[in-house]
Design an enzyme around this catalytic site. Structure first.
Site, PDB file in Angstrom:
ATOM      1  N   ASP A 300       0.860  -1.185   0.000  1.00 59.76           N
ATOM      2  CA  ASP A 300       0.000   0.000   0.000  1.00 59.76           C
ATOM      3  C   ASP A 300       0.893   1.230   0.000  1.00 59.76           C
ATOM      4  O   ASP A 300       2.110   1.132   0.179  1.00 59.76           O
ATOM      5  CB  ASP A 300      -0.911  -0.012   1.240  1.00 59.76           C
ATOM      6  CG  ASP A 300      -2.016   1.043   1.207  1.00 59.76           C
ATOM      7  OD1 ASP A 300      -2.318   1.574   0.118  1.00 59.76           O
ATOM      8  OD2 ASP A 300      -2.589   1.332   2.284  1.00 59.76           O
ATOM      9  N   HIS A 301       0.295   2.377  -0.208  1.00 57.70           N
ATOM     10  CA  HIS A 301       0.964   3.663  -0.019  1.00 57.70           C
ATOM     11  C   HIS A 301       0.451   4.306   1.258  1.00 57.70           C
ATOM     12  O   HIS A 301      -0.753   4.335   1.507  1.00 57.70           O
ATOM     13  CB  HIS A 301       0.680   4.610  -1.192  1.00 57.70           C
ATOM     14  CG  HIS A 301       1.308   4.193  -2.474  1.00 57.70           C
ATOM     15  ND1 HIS A 301       0.686   4.346  -3.703  1.00 57.70           N
ATOM     16  CD2 HIS A 301       2.511   3.628  -2.746  1.00 57.70           C
ATOM     17  CE1 HIS A 301       1.483   3.904  -4.658  1.00 57.70           C
ATOM     18  NE2 HIS A 301       2.599   3.458  -4.096  1.00 57.70           N
ATOM     19  N   TYR A 474      -5.123   4.532   0.327  1.00 61.30           N
ATOM     20  CA  TYR A 474      -6.163   3.667  -0.262  1.00 61.30           C
ATOM     21  C   TYR A 474      -5.673   2.992  -1.541  1.00 61.30           C
ATOM     22  O   TYR A 474      -6.382   2.941  -2.538  1.00 61.30           O
ATOM     23  CB  TYR A 474      -7.446   4.464  -0.533  1.00 61.30           C
ATOM     24  CG  TYR A 474      -8.025   5.116   0.693  1.00 61.30           C
ATOM     25  CD1 TYR A 474      -8.819   4.391   1.579  1.00 61.30           C
ATOM     26  CD2 TYR A 474      -7.769   6.452   0.985  1.00 61.30           C
ATOM     27  CE1 TYR A 474      -9.350   4.985   2.720  1.00 61.30           C
ATOM     28  CE2 TYR A 474      -8.291   7.056   2.124  1.00 61.30           C
ATOM     29  CZ  TYR A 474      -9.082   6.313   2.985  1.00 61.30           C
ATOM     30  OH  TYR A 474      -9.601   6.905   4.114  1.00 61.30           O
ATOM     31  N   HIS A 475      -4.448   2.434  -1.484  1.00 60.47           N
ATOM     32  CA  HIS A 475      -3.873   1.777  -2.653  1.00 60.47           C
ATOM     33  C   HIS A 475      -3.433   0.343  -2.350  1.00 60.47           C
ATOM     34  O   HIS A 475      -2.311  -0.042  -2.693  1.00 60.47           O
ATOM     35  CB  HIS A 475      -2.673   2.583  -3.175  1.00 60.47           C
ATOM     36  CG  HIS A 475      -3.016   3.953  -3.646  1.00 60.47           C
ATOM     37  ND1 HIS A 475      -2.071   4.953  -3.776  1.00 60.47           N
ATOM     38  CD2 HIS A 475      -4.198   4.509  -4.021  1.00 60.47           C
ATOM     39  CE1 HIS A 475      -2.661   6.054  -4.211  1.00 60.47           C
ATOM     40  NE2 HIS A 475      -3.951   5.810  -4.357  1.00 60.47           N
ATOM     41  N   PRO A 476      -4.260  -0.504  -1.739  1.00 61.56           N
ATOM     42  CA  PRO A 476      -3.837  -1.892  -1.498  1.00 61.56           C
ATOM     43  C   PRO A 476      -3.660  -2.634  -2.819  1.00 61.56           C
ATOM     44  O   PRO A 476      -4.425  -2.431  -3.766  1.00 61.56           O
ATOM     45  CB  PRO A 476      -4.983  -2.470  -0.664  1.00 61.56           C
ATOM     46  CG  PRO A 476      -6.176  -1.643  -1.019  1.00 61.56           C
ATOM     47  CD  PRO A 476      -5.635  -0.259  -1.268  1.00 61.56           C
TER      48      PRO A 476
END
Length: 556
Positions: A300-301, A474-476
């Site tokens: 993630d980020h 919100y980048h899984p």
């Protein structure tokens, strides 16, 4: 109701809708598209108005609202992990930033055995195929694709221009297109918004053109319980509609396509018997196929908000006041213009913090108001902020199903900030951000530092700020990685290793997270694999040039 289809797609999100639209372009092909959420109600401003992007994250109508296990390096916080629920998936609730990643992300994917056709010049044609950019096509951008992309206009908020200029004054490059020849630097940020100022989700772009086709059957409020197998071949799915406990079996003549995202796709595979044997035994799930990489490699980020007061009344603070919102809403509704028609992320950038990085390791989003991404903790005065975070963390997490119950959320652990590199990158990023904000371009607007505050200076103080305040971007991704190694889950066409008739096609199959937001790349992945599934030759490789830093200094 028909119970047999050529393809069954699980998840009507950023990838699933692309596949549903492209596969049904072929005459006679039938597709069942299952979505656990509801429709994308076009009259609901919460999902359709770009400026209202925080609203879907505040409830559970459009958001799965997952939560991590206590993150051991983040003060044991249970951290938010929002994912879209409804036609459009996470493209229905995301921030609408149209960022593709860096060219070298894909060139590095292509260095892995079995992924040789995922280089930048191989994937660029599929980015272009998906896109209609409002200022027209060129070597990097499309002009007739399903995804509407809006470019910032010169008369937008003065703070966007000042923040880009400040980045350049601090010694970093200027770029006129973060998705073009050179990602590195500061410049305007494109967004997935229609010419009428509406969110350009994949439901709007892809499903709208596919819905009239007889071959497409969409079922909403349909939770997939498990994939059905005959030996090692996927033959269908068992799903539940609404709150019913009685399931429905649907069968696939050709393939089952799992497009449920980086959290739900591995969870579904595990519940269906595909995964690590020890985990499946603990769940009392019969092993169908031993595949230990399912749910591993999760990435993630993470980002922090560096916030400042604004000394001139030019921020979006007035738009947060309820008495101004009816006029904003009316202009958006009837004219498709104004504050409501933008996600307000219209400038940003990518930089290298140290010479050791071959391409940018830090991303910026600039916002002309001081507020959390999910709409919480709004500063009650004029302000602005930089969202800043590292791009390719070495930290790796996992997703584990907790039970066979399809309605129970899985166990999620990202292991955020588990390496020394993570901490050094955030320290560098915060200090560089302060240097940028201190440049002359922001002199007319810069007030006091609100967060973390000017008193937060030492490594220990910065680390404490990150531990307590950093949030997901919100980048899984990457939890069903493609490749050929022992922990790979799918091959370069999304086909699950050791299985037949089963693919995973979504952000979970990225082998390594990209440098930037994920939505555009997830759409590209689905476009590319759709061509392979349809027996089409790949689009011709691009010949467009792209920037490689080489020996170029971090700052000019």
């Amino acid at each position: 109701m028909q119970r047999e289809y050529d393809y069954i797609i699980i998840g009507a999100g950023s990838a699933g809708n692309v596949l549903a639209a492209r596969l049904t372009e072929d005459p006679g092909v039938t597709v069942l598209l299952l979505e656990a959420g509801g429709p994308d109600y076009r009259l609901d401003f919460r999902t359709q108005m770009p400026a209202a992007l925080a609203f879907p994250l505040q409830g559970r109508r459009y958001n799965w609202a997952y939560e991590t296990e206590p993150e051991p390096y983040m003060d044991n916080r249970r951290m938010e992990c929002g994912r879209g629920k409804g036609l459009g998936g996470s493209s229905l609730i995301n921030g609408m930033c149209y960022i593709r990643g860096n060219a070298l992300d894909f060139d590095h994917w292509a260095k892995r055995p079995g992924l040789e056709d995922w280089s930048y010049r191989d994937v660029l044609p599929y980015f272009r195929k998906a896109e209609t950019r409002d200022i027209g096509a060129n070597d990097y951008h499309g002009g007739d694709g399903p995804v509407s992309v809006a470019t910032p206009k010169n008369d937008n908020n003065v703070l966007f221009h000042a923040m880009v200029e400040a980045g350049v004054q601090a010694g970093y490059p200027r770029t006129d297109d973060l998705n073009g020849y050179q990602q590195e630097g500061f410049g305007p940020m494109d967004r997935t918004v229609t010419p009428r100022g509406r969110r350009a989700s994949t439901a709007r772009g892809y499903l709208d053109m596919a819905k009239p086709r007889d071959g497409l059957h969409i079922v909403t409020h349909a939770t997939t319980d498990r994939i059905l197998f005959a030996g090692k071949r996927a033959i269908g799915v068992h799903y539940l509609v609404g709150n019913s406990s009685e399931g429905i079996d649907a069968h696939a003549r050709r393939e089952v396509l799992v497009c449920a995202g980086a959290i739900a796709s591995p969870q579904l595979l595990q519940r269906s018997g595909v995964g690590a044997p020890d985990l499946l035994r603990a769940l009392d799930v019969q092993l169908v196929h031993d595949l230990p990489g399912v749910g591993q490699n999760l990435q993630d980020h993470l980002e922090v908000y560096i916030q400042y007061a604004c000394t001139k009344p030019v921020s979006l603070y007035p738009a947060l006041q309820w008495w101004n919102q009816p006029a904003i809403g009316a202009e958006w509704l009837f004219a498709g213009t104004g504050t409501g028609a933008s996600n307000q992320f219209e400038a940003g950038g990518f930089i290298r913090t140290r010479e050791e990085f071959d391409w940018p390791n830090i991303q910026y989003h600039f916002l002309p108001v001081a507020i959390n991404y999910n709409g919480s903790n709004a500063v009650k005065e004029h302000g602005f902020q930089a969202h800043v975070g590292s791009m390719r963390t070495p930290s790796r997490g996992r997703v584990h199903a907790k039970s066979r119950d399809p309605r129970q959320h899985p166990s999620i652990l990202f292991n955020y900030q588990s390496t020394d590199q993570d901490w050094q990158e955030f320290r560098d990023a915060i200090r560089i951000t302060r240097e940028i904000i201190a440049q002359p371009a922001l002199d007319p607007y810069r007030g006091r530092e609100i967060s973390p505050s000017a008193d937060c200076k030492t490594d220990a103080e910065l680390d404490a700020f990150v531990r307590s305040r950093a949030e997901t971007a919100y980048h899984p991704s990457c939890s069903c990685a493609m490749g050929t190694d022992d922990m790979a889950v799918v091959d370069g066409q999304g086909r699950v290793h050791g299985m037949e008739g089963l693919r995973v096609i979504d952000a979970s199959i990225m082998p390594r997270i990209i440098t930037g937001n994920l939505n555009a790349t997830t759409i590209m992945i689905a476009e590319k694999i759709a061509d392979r599934m349809r027996g089409r030759p790949p689009l011709p490789r691009s010949t467009a040039d792209y920037y490689i830093a080489g020996d170029a200094p971090v700052r000019g």
